[in-house]
Write a protein that holds these residues in place. Structure first.
Motif, PDB file in Angstrom:
ATOM      1  N   PHE A  54       0.831  -1.203   0.000  1.00 35.74           N
ATOM      2  CA  PHE A  54       0.000   0.000   0.000  1.00 35.74           C
ATOM      3  C   PHE A  54       0.867   1.255   0.000  1.00 35.74           C
ATOM      4  N   THR A  55       1.888   1.284   0.856  1.00 35.21           N
ATOM      5  CA  THR A  55       2.734   2.467   0.994  1.00 35.21           C
ATOM      6  C   THR A  55       3.594   2.683  -0.247  1.00 35.21           C
ATOM      7  N   THR A  56       4.104   1.604  -0.827  1.00 30.84           N
ATOM      8  CA  THR A  56       4.922   1.731  -2.037  1.00 30.84           C
ATOM      9  C   THR A  56       4.162   2.451  -3.132  1.00 30.84           C
ATOM     10  N   PHE A  57       2.918   2.054  -3.352  1.00 28.84           N
ATOM     11  CA  PHE A  57       2.168   2.609  -4.473  1.00 28.84           C
ATOM     12  C   PHE A  57       1.581   3.984  -4.183  1.00 28.84           C
ATOM     13  N   LEU A  58       1.728   4.472  -2.952  1.00 29.86           N
ATOM     14  CA  LEU A  58       1.426   5.885  -2.711  1.00 29.86           C
ATOM     15  C   LEU A  58       2.402   6.785  -3.457  1.00 29.86           C
ATOM     16  N   GLY A  59       3.614   6.243  -3.755  1.00 31.94           N
ATOM     17  CA  GLY A  59       4.609   7.079  -4.419  1.00 31.94           C
ATOM     18  C   GLY A  59       5.266   6.494  -5.643  1.00 31.94           C
ATOM     19  N   LEU A  60       5.174   5.170  -5.858  1.00 31.00           N
ATOM     20  CA  LEU A  60       5.968   4.536  -6.906  1.00 31.00           C
ATOM     21  C   LEU A  60       5.601   5.003  -8.307  1.00 31.00           C
ATOM     22  N   TYR A  61       4.320   5.204  -8.599  1.00 27.90           N
ATOM     23  CA  TYR A  61       3.906   5.561  -9.950  1.00 27.90           C
ATOM     24  C   TYR A  61       3.794   7.069 -10.168  1.00 27.90           C
ATOM     25  N   THR A  62       4.185   7.868  -9.178  1.00 32.33           N
ATOM     26  CA  THR A  62       4.124   9.322  -9.334  1.00 32.33           C
ATOM     27  C   THR A  62       5.018   9.799 -10.471  1.00 32.33           C
ATOM     28  N   MET A  63       6.256   9.338 -10.486  1.00 36.51           N
ATOM     29  CA  MET A  63       7.189   9.770 -11.533  1.00 36.51           C
ATOM     30  C   MET A  63       6.717   9.306 -12.903  1.00 36.51           C
ATOM     31  N   LEU A  64       6.227   8.062 -13.004  1.00 40.01           N
ATOM     32  CA  LEU A  64       5.744   7.544 -14.277  1.00 40.01           C
ATOM     33  C   LEU A  64       4.543   8.337 -14.775  1.00 40.01           C
ATOM     34  N   THR A  65       3.739   8.852 -13.853  1.00 39.90           N
ATOM     35  CA  THR A  65       2.546   9.619 -14.218  1.00 39.90           C
ATOM     36  C   THR A  65       2.887  11.019 -14.701  1.00 39.90           C
ATOM     37  N   PHE A  66       3.862  11.677 -14.069  1.00 40.60           N
ATOM     38  CA  PHE A  66       4.083  13.098 -14.304  1.00 40.60           C
ATOM     39  C   PHE A  66       5.386  13.436 -15.029  1.00 40.60           C
ATOM     40  N   ILE A  67       6.202  12.458 -15.367  1.00 45.82           N
ATOM     41  CA  ILE A  67       7.502  12.797 -15.938  1.00 45.82           C
ATOM     42  C   ILE A  67       7.379  13.483 -17.295  1.00 45.82           C
ATOM     43  N   ASN A  68       6.428  13.084 -18.131  1.00 47.47           N
ATOM     44  CA  ASN A  68       6.230  13.785 -19.398  1.00 47.47           C
ATOM     45  C   ASN A  68       5.757  15.211 -19.175  1.00 47.47           C
ATOM     46  N   ALA A  69       4.857  15.391 -18.204  1.00 50.70           N
ATOM     47  CA  ALA A  69       4.317  16.722 -17.928  1.00 50.70           C
ATOM     48  C   ALA A  69       5.376  17.653 -17.350  1.00 50.70           C
ATOM     49  N   SER A  70       6.348  17.100 -16.613  1.00 45.85           N
ATOM     50  CA  SER A  70       7.362  17.939 -15.970  1.00 45.85           C
ATOM     51  C   SER A  70       8.570  18.202 -16.857  1.00 45.85           C
ATOM     52  N   ALA A  71       8.720  17.439 -17.929  1.00 47.33           N
ATOM     53  CA  ALA A  71       9.973  17.444 -18.685  1.00 47.33           C
ATOM     54  C   ALA A  71      10.304  18.807 -19.283  1.00 47.33           C
ATOM     55  N   GLN A  72       9.301  19.487 -19.818  1.00 44.87           N
ATOM     56  CA  GLN A  72       9.580  20.762 -20.493  1.00 44.87           C
ATOM     57  C   GLN A  72      10.088  21.812 -19.508  1.00 44.87           C
ATOM     58  N   SER A  73       9.565  21.810 -18.297  1.00 45.77           N
ATOM     59  CA  SER A  73      10.037  22.768 -17.292  1.00 45.77           C
ATOM     60  C   SER A  73      11.424  22.419 -16.767  1.00 45.77           C
ATOM     61  N   GLN A  74      11.907  21.218 -17.111  1.00 44.79           N
ATOM     62  CA  GLN A  74      13.231  20.780 -16.674  1.00 44.79           C
ATOM     63  C   GLN A  74      14.269  20.850 -17.790  1.00 44.79           C
ATOM     64  N   GLY A  75      13.923  21.546 -18.870  1.00 49.05           N
ATOM     65  CA  GLY A  75      14.904  21.791 -19.921  1.00 49.05           C
ATOM     66  C   GLY A  75      14.885  20.814 -21.062  1.00 49.05           C
ATOM     67  N   ALA A  76      13.864  19.960 -21.148  1.00 48.68           N
ATOM     68  CA  ALA A  76      13.778  19.023 -22.267  1.00 48.68           C
ATOM     69  C   ALA A  76      13.172  19.719 -23.477  1.00 48.68           C
ATOM     70  N   SER A  77      13.597  19.303 -24.665  1.00 51.63           N
ATOM     71  CA  SER A  77      13.040  19.868 -25.886  1.00 51.63           C
ATOM     72  C   SER A  77      11.638  19.331 -26.121  1.00 51.63           C
ATOM     73  N   GLY A  78      10.873  20.049 -26.926  1.00 50.35           N
ATOM     74  CA  GLY A  78       9.497  19.638 -27.185  1.00 50.35           C
ATOM     75  C   GLY A  78       9.394  18.273 -27.824  1.00 50.35           C
ATOM     76  N   ALA A  79      10.376  17.914 -28.679  1.00 50.96           N
ATOM     77  CA  ALA A  79      10.316  16.635 -29.390  1.00 50.96           C
ATOM     78  C   ALA A  79      10.492  15.451 -28.438  1.00 50.96           C
ATOM     79  N   LEU A  80      11.364  15.597 -27.451  1.00 50.57           N
ATOM     80  CA  LEU A  80      11.671  14.483 -26.554  1.00 50.57           C
ATOM     81  C   LEU A  80      10.745  14.425 -25.340  1.00 50.57           C
ATOM     82  N   THR A  81      10.035  15.497 -25.093  1.00 47.36           N
ATOM     83  CA  THR A  81       9.186  15.588 -23.905  1.00 47.36           C
ATOM     84  C   THR A  81       8.217  14.418 -23.787  1.00 47.36           C
ATOM     85  N   PHE A  82       7.753  13.918 -24.913  1.00 45.09           N
ATOM     86  CA  PHE A  82       6.682  12.919 -24.915  1.00 45.09           C
ATOM     87  C   PHE A  82       7.179  11.484 -24.800  1.00 45.09           C
TER      88      PHE A  82
END
Length: 452
Positions: free
Chosen positions: A275-303
């Motif tokens: 239960f505790t693992t999945f409170l945080g384990l899939y957070t990065m997988l869920t939001f990494i595309n959404a956060s990428a552009q603000s972290q300096g990734a180009s538009g082509a690679l963001t997705f």
């Protein structure tokens, strides 16, 4: 097999009975009226030898490996497709559901994640009772239909109903039946077979985000979803044709639940860790595309960061399959989960494409190692005869963590207008789970040393 077993059966009836000279065998009245010929005895022995039981697993052959191929197809179109959610999260935030918060949109994906595991106890019980082709085909139809209907969705509640509830529930039935069926055909080679079977999940998770990205640009969102639905028809069609039970139904006494299992501290703590693992384990997988552009990734690679993470997950599945037999599954997934937590902490603070690719790949590898083998310790946590029910209770217990974890992260993102606090929250949840996993291992072994 028949070449080996038939002579054995004949030898069983060819041994003469010794008796004194001139003596005559005595028969009861029933024996006089119904003599049994040697050929009848041979047939009975052959039927017993060839009867599917838990003692004569094929452990290979055309039928057994056909089941594994069907299982790969199932994981590709269920868990692999659901692990694509990060690509949908980013697209929905910026296009079709632009007026909704990241937390609200994340509820669609977390509902998918949770419903894969929440009904597991009931679904596995249906399998144990002998139900198979009917529920599998019905769930296949629902998943394909909901994928087609997602193409027609325009409102939030429609996406939640079709993509969240419909695809989540259908995937639960299909995935549980697939895993249970593979176990009918392998015993000595079960872990290698399950490792190959599980490879379909990261494969789908790597392919679908790239496919969705390129299709919605080329032909639009509607035809992108319809194309994915046609792929499901192909893969799940193969699965329905190749998967089949081998062992007869089994009735485990005690009903749907075995609440006495929770008296075992190792099992109870292990459920809490899930239960505790999945409170945080899939957070990065869920939001990494959404956060990428603000972290300096180009538009082509963001997705493509979700695909990169799922490609790393494939390596994690294979690597842990090679070393878990030697050291024990708990001994291996504890450090893997620890490293996944560290990478979740690090993720929001890195800048640049090279750093994001590296973090995504390593995160996928270590989180995939946990997700791929989190069920392996079930054998050591109770009686073998009750492993199906015990596993179902565990999956049901961890599902609420999957349900609320990503929306909590989305709410933190909205409140702080960044992902740094999101990474701290999710990483801390995973680290607490590592402590619980370590404690569960201690209870299993009765100490710190040993293989578990």
């Amino acid at each position: 097999m028949e070449k080996d077993t038939a002579p054995t059966a004949l030898r069983l009836t060819a041994v003469p009975h010794k008796r004194a000279s001139g003596a005559h065998p005595k028969h009861s009245d029933s024996e006089k009226g119904s003599p049994v010929s040697p050929s009848d005895e041979n047939a009975a022995v052959l039927r017993a030898v060839n009867q599917p039981t838990e003692d004569n697993y094929p452990n290979g052959g055309f039928e057994a490996w056909s089941v594994v191929i069907g299982g790969i197809c199932i994981n590709f179109s269920t868990l692999g497709y659901i692990n694509t959610w990060g690509a949908f999260q980013e697209y929905y935030e910026n296009v079709v559901l632009k007026g909704h918060t990241p937390s609200e949109i994340a509820w669609i994906g977390s509902t998918q994640y949770a419903l894969v595991f929440l009904p597991a106890l009931l679904v596995r019980r249906l399998f144990d009772l002998g139900h198979f082709h009917g529920p599998l085909f019905a769930a296949t139809v629902v998943l394909i239909l909901c994928t087609f209907l997602t193409a027609k969705c325009t409102k939030y509640w429609q996406f939640l109903l079709c993509q969240g509830f419909g695809i989540g529930l259908a995937s639960s039935v299909i995935a549980c039946f697939g895993t249970s069926t593979v176990a009918h055909w392998f015993k000595r080679r079960r872990k290698p077979a399950l490792s190959v079977f599980a490879f379909g999940s990261p494969l789908g998770g790597a392919v679908f985000p790239i496919l969705f990205r390129n299709l919605h640009i080329a032909v639009g969102f509607k035809w992108a979803m319809r194309t994915i639905a046609f792929i499901h028809i192909l893969t799940l069609g193969v699965a329905n044709l190749t998967l089949k039970r081998r062992l007869p139904p089994k009735l485990v006494p005690g009903g749907l639940l075995n609440l006495k299992q929770f008296k075992d501290p190792a099992y109870t703590v292990y459920c809490l860790s899930g239960f505790t693992t999945f409170l945080g384990l899939y957070t990065m997988l869920t939001f990494i595309n959404a956060s990428a552009q603000s972290q300096g990734a180009s538009g082509a690679l963001t997705f493509y960061y979700v695909s990169i993470a799922n490609a790393g997950s494939a390596a994690g599945h294979l690597a842990i399959g090679l070393i878990a037999n030697r050291f024990g599954p708990l001994t291996v997934i504890i450090p893997a989960t620890f490293l996944a937590g560290i990478l979740t902490y690090v993720w929001p603070f890195v800048r640049g494409e090279a750093a994001l690719v590296t973090v995504s790949l390593l995160y996928g590898m270590f989180s995939g190692a946990y997700a791929g083998f989190m069920l392996a310790p079930m054998m050591a946590l109770g009686e073998t005869s009750d492993v199906g029910r015990r596993t179902g209770m565990y999956l049901t217990a961890l599902a609420p963590g999957e349900l609320v974890g990503p929306p909590i992260s989305g709410a933190i993102n909205r409140a702080t207008e960044g992902f740094e606090a999101v990474g701290i929250y999710a990483g801390s949840a995973v680290m607490i789970a590592v402590v619980l996993l370590t404690l569960s291992r201690y209870y299993v072994l009765g100490g710190w040393r040993g293989k578990a």
